[in-house]
Design a protein around this motif. Structure first.
Motif, PDB file in Angstrom:
ATOM      1  N   ALA A  17       0.843  -1.208   0.000  1.00 54.23           N
ATOM      2  CA  ALA A  17       0.000   0.000   0.000  1.00 54.23           C
ATOM      3  C   ALA A  17       0.874   1.252   0.000  1.00 54.23           C
ATOM      4  CB  ALA A  17      -0.931  -0.005   1.207  1.00 54.23           C
ATOM      5  N   LEU A  18       1.949   1.211   0.742  1.00 59.16           N
ATOM      6  CA  LEU A  18       2.876   2.337   0.799  1.00 59.16           C
ATOM      7  C   LEU A  18       3.511   2.579  -0.566  1.00 59.16           C
ATOM      8  CD1 LEU A  18       4.334   4.403   2.628  1.00 59.16           C
ATOM      9  CD2 LEU A  18       6.096   2.655   2.960  1.00 59.16           C
ATOM     10  N   ILE A  19       3.967   1.522  -1.198  1.00 58.51           N
ATOM     11  CA  ILE A  19       4.588   1.664  -2.509  1.00 58.51           C
ATOM     12  C   ILE A  19       3.584   2.214  -3.516  1.00 58.51           C
ATOM     13  CG2 ILE A  19       5.561   0.374  -4.451  1.00 58.51           C
ATOM     14  CD1 ILE A  19       7.033  -1.326  -2.365  1.00 58.51           C
ATOM     15  N   GLU A  20       2.380   1.692  -3.490  1.00 53.40           N
ATOM     16  CA  GLU A  20       1.352   2.181  -4.417  1.00 53.40           C
ATOM     17  C   GLU A  20       1.087   3.670  -4.216  1.00 53.40           C
ATOM     18  OE1 GLU A  20      -3.271   1.227  -5.369  1.00 53.40           O
ATOM     19  OE2 GLU A  20      -1.913  -0.475  -5.157  1.00 53.40           O
ATOM     20  N   ALA A  21       1.086   4.107  -2.972  1.00 55.11           N
ATOM     21  CA  ALA A  21       0.851   5.525  -2.677  1.00 55.11           C
ATOM     22  C   ALA A  21       2.034   6.401  -3.088  1.00 55.11           C
ATOM     23  CB  ALA A  21       0.559   5.712  -1.193  1.00 55.11           C
ATOM     24  N   LEU A  22       3.239   5.857  -3.029  1.00 53.63           N
ATOM     25  CA  LEU A  22       4.431   6.657  -3.313  1.00 53.63           C
ATOM     26  C   LEU A  22       4.817   6.699  -4.785  1.00 53.63           C
ATOM     27  CD1 LEU A  22       6.711   5.723  -0.284  1.00 53.63           C
ATOM     28  CD2 LEU A  22       5.431   7.842  -0.650  1.00 53.63           C
ATOM     29  N   ILE A  23       4.353   5.755  -5.574  1.00 57.36           N
ATOM     30  CA  ILE A  23       4.747   5.720  -6.988  1.00 57.36           C
ATOM     31  C   ILE A  23       4.479   7.047  -7.702  1.00 57.36           C
ATOM     32  CG2 ILE A  23       4.185   4.681  -9.230  1.00 57.36           C
ATOM     33  CD1 ILE A  23       4.120   1.986  -7.723  1.00 57.36           C
TER      34      ILE A  23
END
Length: 115
Positions: A17-23
């Protein structure tokens, strides 16, 4: 990053979820990692530490559960994830991968032995 809950019952969902938000912030991440003048800014260093702490906490919990390698330092895993976000952003920009599937396909299929 504060909007992503750290639910210890569903801890494995936090990093994707963090990676998806940061992309979508990949260009800013690129800037922060490549502007050498920022390396000497105490304000930027303090802000990065504040941002890193919840993620590092999640990494430690994942290490305790055996979901992330325990023989790697938390900083090493943090840096690997940081670069993974940047690489995923690059691939999305090149239309090589679709943004909504990036975190799941990159992280969940990424060999746990590497993290």
């Amino acid at each position: 990053m504060r909007q992503i809950p750290l639910d210890e019952e569903k801890l494995e969902d936090y990093i994707p979820a963090l990676i998806e938000a940061l992309i979508p912030l990949g260009d800013k991440i690129y800037f922060l990692t490549h502007d050498a003048t920022l390396y000497y800014s105490e304000e930027i260093i303090a802000a990065e530490h504040k941002l890193k702490e919840p993620v590092c906490h999640a990494i430690r919990l994942l290490q305790e559960k055996g979901a992330v390698r325990q023989d790697m330092s938390v900083d090493w895993v943090w840096n690997a994830l940081y670069m993974l976000v940047f690489i995923a952003w690059q691939q999305v920009q090149r239309w090589a991968i679709w943004r909504k599937s990036t975190a799941r396909s990159t992280v969940l299929r990424f060999p746990a032995s590497l993290l």
